[in-house]
Design an enzyme around this catalytic site. Sequence first.
Site, mmCIF file in Angstrom:
data_model
loop_
_atom_site.group_PDB
_atom_site.id
_atom_site.type_symbol
_atom_site.label_atom_id
_atom_site.label_comp_id
_atom_site.label_asym_id
_atom_site.label_seq_id
_atom_site.Cartn_x
_atom_site.Cartn_y
_atom_site.Cartn_z
ATOM 1 N N SER A 11 13.751 -1.658 -7.881
ATOM 2 C CA SER A 11 13.131 -1.863 -9.207
ATOM 3 C C SER A 11 11.877 -1.025 -9.442
ATOM 4 O O SER A 11 11.451 -0.863 -10.578
ATOM 5 C CB SER A 11 12.817 -3.350 -9.413
ATOM 6 O OG SER A 11 11.878 -3.778 -8.444
ATOM 7 N N SER A 128 9.507 2.945 7.118
ATOM 8 C CA SER A 128 8.420 2.318 7.871
ATOM 9 C C SER A 128 7.121 2.671 7.154
ATOM 10 O O SER A 128 7.027 2.580 5.932
ATOM 11 C CB SER A 128 8.460 2.827 9.313
ATOM 12 O OG SER A 128 7.380 2.374 10.057
ATOM 13 N N TYR A 142 0.836 -6.513 8.249
ATOM 14 C CA TYR A 142 1.648 -5.430 7.667
ATOM 15 C C TYR A 142 1.979 -4.426 8.782
ATOM 16 O O TYR A 142 3.127 -4.023 8.957
ATOM 17 C CB TYR A 142 0.901 -4.750 6.518
ATOM 18 C CG TYR A 142 1.674 -3.588 5.925
ATOM 19 C CD1 TYR A 142 2.813 -3.820 5.160
ATOM 20 C CD2 TYR A 142 1.284 -2.269 6.141
ATOM 21 C CE1 TYR A 142 3.546 -2.762 4.641
ATOM 22 C CE2 TYR A 142 2.003 -1.210 5.624
ATOM 23 C CZ TYR A 142 3.139 -1.461 4.874
ATOM 24 O OH TYR A 142 3.865 -0.406 4.363
ATOM 25 N N LYS A 146 5.671 -3.239 10.453
ATOM 26 C CA LYS A 146 6.164 -1.856 10.515
ATOM 27 C C LYS A 146 6.297 -1.365 11.967
ATOM 28 O O LYS A 146 7.208 -0.604 12.275
ATOM 29 C CB LYS A 146 5.256 -0.921 9.698
ATOM 30 C CG LYS A 146 5.273 -1.231 8.187
ATOM 31 C CD LYS A 146 6.661 -1.066 7.578
ATOM 32 C CE LYS A 146 6.643 -1.194 6.069
ATOM 33 N NZ LYS A 146 7.998 -1.082 5.482
HETATM 34 N N1 LIG Z 1 3.206 2.779 -1.384
HETATM 35 C C1 LIG Z 1 2.766 3.139 -0.204
HETATM 36 O O1 LIG Z 1 1.656 3.694 -0.059
HETATM 37 C C2 LIG Z 1 3.630 2.909 1.019
HETATM 38 C C3 LIG Z 1 3.252 3.559 2.192
HETATM 39 C C4 LIG Z 1 4.011 3.380 3.333
HETATM 40 C C5 LIG Z 1 5.137 2.578 3.298
HETATM 41 N N2 LIG Z 1 5.492 1.929 2.146
HETATM 42 C C6 LIG Z 1 6.707 1.107 2.181
HETATM 43 O O2 LIG Z 1 7.609 1.558 1.195
HETATM 44 C C7 LIG Z 1 8.483 0.489 0.807
HETATM 45 C C8 LIG Z 1 8.571 0.433 -0.695
HETATM 46 O O3 LIG Z 1 7.305 0.115 -1.224
HETATM 47 P P1 LIG Z 1 6.757 0.722 -2.597
HETATM 48 O O4 LIG Z 1 5.511 1.443 -2.276
HETATM 49 O O5 LIG Z 1 7.825 1.402 -3.337
HETATM 50 O O6 LIG Z 1 6.305 -0.644 -3.306
HETATM 51 P P2 LIG Z 1 6.766 -1.369 -4.665
HETATM 52 O O7 LIG Z 1 6.680 -0.406 -5.807
HETATM 53 O O8 LIG Z 1 5.980 -2.629 -4.728
HETATM 54 O O9 LIG Z 1 8.307 -1.695 -4.413
HETATM 55 C C9 LIG Z 1 8.705 -2.695 -3.516
HETATM 56 C C10 LIG Z 1 10.125 -3.076 -3.836
HETATM 57 O O10 LIG Z 1 10.546 -4.053 -2.884
HETATM 58 C C11 LIG Z 1 11.285 -5.036 -3.550
HETATM 59 N N3 LIG Z 1 11.214 -6.306 -2.837
HETATM 60 C C12 LIG Z 1 10.105 -6.928 -2.349
HETATM 61 N N4 LIG Z 1 10.453 -8.075 -1.763
HETATM 62 C C13 LIG Z 1 11.816 -8.159 -1.862
HETATM 63 C C14 LIG Z 1 12.787 -9.123 -1.452
HETATM 64 N N5 LIG Z 1 12.455 -10.260 -0.806
HETATM 65 N N6 LIG Z 1 14.119 -8.887 -1.731
HETATM 66 C C15 LIG Z 1 14.469 -7.773 -2.399
HETATM 67 N N7 LIG Z 1 13.597 -6.823 -2.828
HETATM 68 C C16 LIG Z 1 12.298 -7.039 -2.555
HETATM 69 C C17 LIG Z 1 10.718 -5.109 -4.963
HETATM 70 O O11 LIG Z 1 11.778 -5.417 -5.842
HETATM 71 P P3 LIG Z 1 12.010 -6.776 -6.654
HETATM 72 O O12 LIG Z 1 10.668 -7.418 -6.857
HETATM 73 O O13 LIG Z 1 12.694 -6.353 -7.905
HETATM 74 O O14 LIG Z 1 12.926 -7.575 -5.802
HETATM 75 C C18 LIG Z 1 10.279 -3.678 -5.219
HETATM 76 O O15 LIG Z 1 11.302 -2.951 -5.885
HETATM 77 C C19 LIG Z 1 7.931 -0.762 1.481
HETATM 78 O O16 LIG Z 1 8.694 -1.040 2.628
HETATM 79 C C20 LIG Z 1 6.505 -0.354 1.868
HETATM 80 O O17 LIG Z 1 6.047 -1.082 2.968
HETATM 81 C C21 LIG Z 1 4.763 2.085 1.012
#
Ligand SMILES: NC(=O)c1ccc[n+]([C@@H]2O[C@H](COP(=O)([O-])OP(=O)(O)OC[C@H]3O[C@@H](n4cnc5c(N)ncnc54)[C@H](OP(=O)(O)O)[C@@H]3O)[C@@H](O)[C@H]2O)c1
Length: 267
Positions: A11, A128, A142, A146
Amino acid sequence: MAKTVLITGISSGFGKAIAEELASSGYNVYGFSRKQKEDLTSKIKVLQADVTDVSSVKKGVETLFNQEGKIDILINNAGMGISGSIEDSSTEAIRLQMETNFMGYVNMIQAVLPTMRSQKGGTIVNISSIGGLMGLPYQGFYAASKFAIEGLSESLRMELSPFKIKVVVIQPGDFLTSFTSNRQPERSSTGAYQEQFDKTLSLIEKDEKGGLKPAYLAKKLAKILNKKNPCHSYIIATLEQKMAVVLKRILPGSWFSAILSDHYGIK
Ligand SMILES: NC(=O)c1ccc[n+]([C@@H]2O[C@H](COP(=O)([O-])OP(=O)(O)OC[C@H]3O[C@@H](n4cnc5c(N)ncnc54)[C@H](OP(=O)(O)O)[C@@H]3O)[C@@H](O)[C@H]2O)c1
């Protein structure tokens, strides 16, 4: 024939950007989301599923399999972050962190593996974080979630090699996504950490808000998926963040902690 890819957390953020990039490259894209009800486009189909709920995951994977008859790639991406001191974090919040970021990935892997094994091939991509390579202050749970993905992926890769199933880990640095606004900060019940926590969290959020765009990661991942023999892991980050990982590998632990503590304003 077009490859079928299933992405969790479609999403927003990385999930949405990866879906758009892969759909435009001709992949047959499916995504899981709890809140996104409609398909994102005619080429990006959305299935309702909560990765923490095994029966919902199984139902979603079954629907995809009934429609496509195969799953070539799973991208485990759905995740969230809590933040707070280790001492003050509530058991409920810690469980949510591990249920989503760790058990969510496990539930997905277990659900797709029977299909991938019978196909004799597939790729599992686990998103990760650089936070899976180094602990950051007030991000302990967190980081634990990871680090757990890093260990799980190493073991999984060896178990799956006889079945020609690849496991690739992506370690992103700071990116501008909804991750920052979705973060669940834990208030310091003891009060002992609150001032330092507020200061550190605002620095972490500043780094994220000034971070790279998710489309950058999506393009890199699309190239990785095209490789016949991808590496085990890829850091996708700024040069400074990649340097931090190198420093962690070569410096004595006390030096590296001092550098990080200084960056996050911890005296
Ligand atoms: N942004 C950063 O700086 C960063 C850096 C390193 C790693 N990451 C990792 O990248 C991944 C994606 O994060 P993002 O940055 O894209 O954050 P985001 O924009 O908040 O997206 C997170 C997504 O996870 C989904 N989600 C959360 N809990 C869920 C559940 N129980 N079941 C199904 N879907 C779930 C949400 O969808 P719904 O609410 O629609 O279900 C949302 O689409 C994560 O694993 C995060 O740890 C992010």
